[in-house]
Scaffold this active site. Structure first.
Site, PDB file in Angstrom:
ATOM      1  N   ASN A   1      51.248 -16.723  36.751  1.00 45.21           N
ATOM      2  CA  ASN A   1      50.977 -17.725  37.781  1.00 45.21           C
ATOM      3  C   ASN A   1      50.710 -19.056  37.089  1.00 45.21           C
ATOM      4  OD1 ASN A   1      49.961 -19.294  39.840  1.00 45.21           O
ATOM      5  ND2 ASN A   1      48.089 -18.088  40.127  1.00 45.21           N
TER       6      ASN A   1
ATOM      7  N   LYS B   1      49.900 -21.784  38.476  1.00 42.02           N
ATOM      8  CA  LYS B   1      48.904 -22.569  39.240  1.00 42.02           C
ATOM      9  C   LYS B   1      49.361 -24.031  39.386  1.00 42.02           C
ATOM     10  CE  LYS B   1      45.005 -19.539  38.302  1.00 42.02           C
ATOM     11  NZ  LYS B   1      43.548 -19.476  38.121  1.00 42.02           N
TER      12      LYS B   1
ATOM     13  N   HIS C   1      45.907 -15.639  47.395  1.00 35.61           N
ATOM     14  CA  HIS C   1      45.323 -15.794  46.062  1.00 35.61           C
ATOM     15  C   HIS C   1      43.875 -16.267  46.168  1.00 35.61           C
ATOM     16  CE1 HIS C   1      44.576 -17.570  42.088  1.00 35.61           C
ATOM     17  NE2 HIS C   1      45.437 -16.664  41.665  1.00 35.61           N
TER      18      HIS C   1
ATOM     19  N   GLU D   1      41.513  -8.739  42.043  1.00 36.46           N
ATOM     20  CA  GLU D   1      40.935  -9.843  41.257  1.00 36.46           C
ATOM     21  C   GLU D   1      39.419  -9.799  41.362  1.00 36.46           C
ATOM     22  OE1 GLU D   1      42.674 -12.825  43.921  1.00 36.46           O
ATOM     23  OE2 GLU D   1      43.673 -13.692  42.188  1.00 36.46           O
TER      24      GLU D   1
ATOM     25  N   ILE E   1      37.270 -13.393  37.199  1.00 41.13           N
ATOM     26  CA  ILE E   1      38.147 -14.545  37.411  1.00 41.13           C
ATOM     27  C   ILE E   1      37.724 -15.742  36.577  1.00 41.13           C
ATOM     28  CG2 ILE E   1      38.871 -16.313  39.066  1.00 41.13           C
ATOM     29  CD1 ILE E   1      38.999 -14.260  41.185  1.00 41.13           C
TER      30      ILE E   1
ATOM     31  N   GLY F   1      40.899 -11.108  34.290  1.00 36.46           N
ATOM     32  CA  GLY F   1      40.303 -10.544  33.088  1.00 36.46           C
ATOM     33  C   GLY F   1      41.310 -10.145  32.023  1.00 36.46           C
TER      34      GLY F   1
ATOM     35  N   ALA G   1      47.310 -15.979  34.293  1.00 40.16           N
ATOM     36  CA  ALA G   1      47.574 -17.414  34.442  1.00 40.16           C
ATOM     37  C   ALA G   1      47.316 -18.140  33.129  1.00 40.16           C
ATOM     38  CB  ALA G   1      46.737 -17.989  35.568  1.00 40.16           C
ATOM     39  N   SER G   2      46.099 -18.667  32.970  1.00 40.39           N
ATOM     40  CA  SER G   2      45.824 -19.508  31.802  1.00 40.39           C
ATOM     41  C   SER G   2      46.088 -18.782  30.489  1.00 40.39           C
ATOM     42  CB  SER G   2      44.379 -20.014  31.849  1.00 40.39           C
ATOM     43  OG  SER G   2      43.478 -18.920  31.855  1.00 40.39           O
TER      44      SER G   2
END
Lengths: 222, 222, 222, 222
Positions: free
Chosen positions: D7, D9, D91, D139, D144, D179, D200-201
């Site tokens: 993702n 974002k 989300h 999630e 998160i 996580g 994501a990140s």
């Protein structure tokens, strides 16, 4: 024992003094016919109705908050302290985020407020039943606010909702949340497996509220 | 005459019996110092506070609705009937759509509810002043809920908001809506051109509420 | 130079290939009549339209966010990079909180996106003009989506909006955002003081889009 | 075959050209390790990524709308036409009303878009599984965006979510949606019964994106 939940919405006929008067009629009819009566009112009317009658007063909505900085949101603890015994959640006129339905429902449960979670279709009835409320009210969109009653429309959605909810948890009761105009509709709703009804204009806007309530209560206990 | 608006938010210290007690203290101090006192409470506490005290009770929020099918939304007519004299609109914890600010403000005006519309920056203060409320409360985000008071932070945003609002309409009063901890802050807010304050935890969570209110009232009339 | 803004909404006729085709027609007519043409499309169509035509492409909405963790919200920087030159803000089908209108508008301005902020009534037109957008589009609710055109309905709301916006800031241009069906309506809108129009179904759902656009462009430059 | 969903974002590193570059790396690694790769991007980047790579492109959100007057909302049909193969729904940064989750999910299904519905807790995972999406991403809020990984935190919430979802419908796959920092976390997520990850990140903001993806893909197929 069946339950009749009357939602006064924001109707002029169901606010302030009229909310109290309606609750008194409900109290009388409920006692006479041994039907549980619940009135869901505007938050500002909870205190009066709770103090001037003995029927269960519900709020029409709560927000998913606890004590804190939440200006203007409806605090479950505050309505409880004012005398509320429960609340509607996710009414068709006040749809909520799924996270908020879950959180509001959990907070209500923690402080002893009963919950009626509304759902429009069978799948959503199943989904909210996962949150273990006391009641799920099924409100088929095709029956809401119109002239079609549950006795005339195809009633499968109601019986399928009952089945779906009971599959998730047998303890969750199902209410018929739309299409109730008179005693015949109540009888049909009970026949379809629901354990009560959620009604609004059919009672609140009736000229002779007592007569309508008597008819509904009779149909419920027959 | 300056005005002190106390917002009880959803604080445990400002709900139910505690809301009534606080309102009584405010009534006493207001009378003593000739300062107008307004308490903004949870909707379910309006009726009690309005019936047990003589100070103005406000709701913390209203929805932009009239009588009708609006389950779970806060009906201006209902809070009016319960005893409310006005309402907060667009509080920083309950931001609203611009259309709803306008509509809610208009409905409130039509039924005689006073309006305090909140705004975070000068441009938004100007914008909401176009809706001609009785009050605009300027709540600079850097002052909200923190330990920084308006006397210490650069106060230009407050004086510029006063100027901007008055340019739109001279009759609209400006309240300092954040950064008020004590009498010094109140004095500063008045010096900056506001005609009152909107305060929450500084009063509601104070151990000695009367002492704080006296200090603020004194600073206001000095 | 007048401006014609075509909003493709979520119309089947204005998505994907059809958005590109429509933009090409607009480019051709705009060049011929020296009228500025802007097309506001779904975000997923911005890149294609920006790459296959030379007219200004706008997004239909942006969210008030900057780079960061904002899954699923429309990032102004992303649409800018995809080729957007501006955006609608607060369209009647996508009303926004006043704080978000202000923030989205400021972010757009910072990165060089033009802004058309929509407003339904004169007071809201004044309010959003305080945020200094390039355009305010006035969309009187009684003209939206109906068959009533601005030439037939009482047009005071449009001329009063122009006056109100110019009073806040002379540089802000006003668009007539509803009730535009044909060339006569465009001529009327210009006569009422607007500097362009915001139109949707009248163009997007027209059988002969070029003919309608030519008629509107002619009316604008006459 | 396991699945890695990235993702992007609204991260600067995941927009425009960088989205395309990232998708190309994912395509390469996915082919090498026989792991399915899905990238969820801003709507304005769908067309490019779908045209310049062969991996599945998802939108980060859709609105519960069909063709019509829905200015500024994300139209499932439009993203499908732009090349999207699926979408995230609900989300944690874009929570939706339960009715909209159901409707958006149904519309997506009708036009052949795959669905990943996100859920924070076991009860909500069960609830959204009632809507029969291809995937439910769990999630846990405590995982998160923080530094805590699923290998270190108590992982029961993940395995209980898998169990709860499978009880509703065995075909619904569960993704570990928080996580996940490295290969060890991926291995743990698979061990806990999930069939893939949503990250994501950890990928988008990594200096060496290929290295991280290779490590994760290796852990998945081991």
């Amino acid at each position: 024992m069946g339950v009749i939940v009357v939602n006064t919405k924001a109707y002029e006929e169901g606010v302030g003094d009229r909310a109290v008067e309606l609750a008194k009629i409900m109290e009388k009819v409920g006692k006479e016919y041994d039907v549980e009566m619940i009135i869901a009112v505007q938050p500002c009317d909870i205190y009066r109705v709770a103090n001037e009658t003995k029927i269960k007063v519900f709020c029409q909505h709560i927000d998913a908050i606890k004590y804190g900085s939440h200006t203007g949101w409806i605090l479950p603890h505050a309505i409880k302290e004012a005398g509320a015994r429960g609340t509607l959640i996710n009414h068709s006129e006040h749809r909520m985020k799924i996270e908020d339905i879950f959180s509001a429902s959990r907070i209500a449960s923690q402080i002893g407020l009963e919950r009626i979670i509304c759902a429009s279709v069978v799948e959503i009835a199943s989904a909210v039943a996962c949150f273990m409320p006391e009641y799920v009210a099924i409100e088929p969109p095709e029956l809401i606010g119109g002239d079609i009653s549950v006795t005339k429309a195809k009633p499968e959605v109601v019986s399928r909702a009952v089945e779906a909810v009971k599959k998730v948890n047998e303890k969750v009761k199902v209410l018929c949340g739309a299409g109730i105009k008179d005693g015949k509709d109540v009888a049909k709703a009970i026949e379809l497996g629901t354990e009560g009804i959620l009604v609004a204009s059919g009672v609140v806007k009736a000229k002779d509220k007592e007569k309508v309530l008597v008819e509904m209560a009779e149909a419920m206990v027959r």
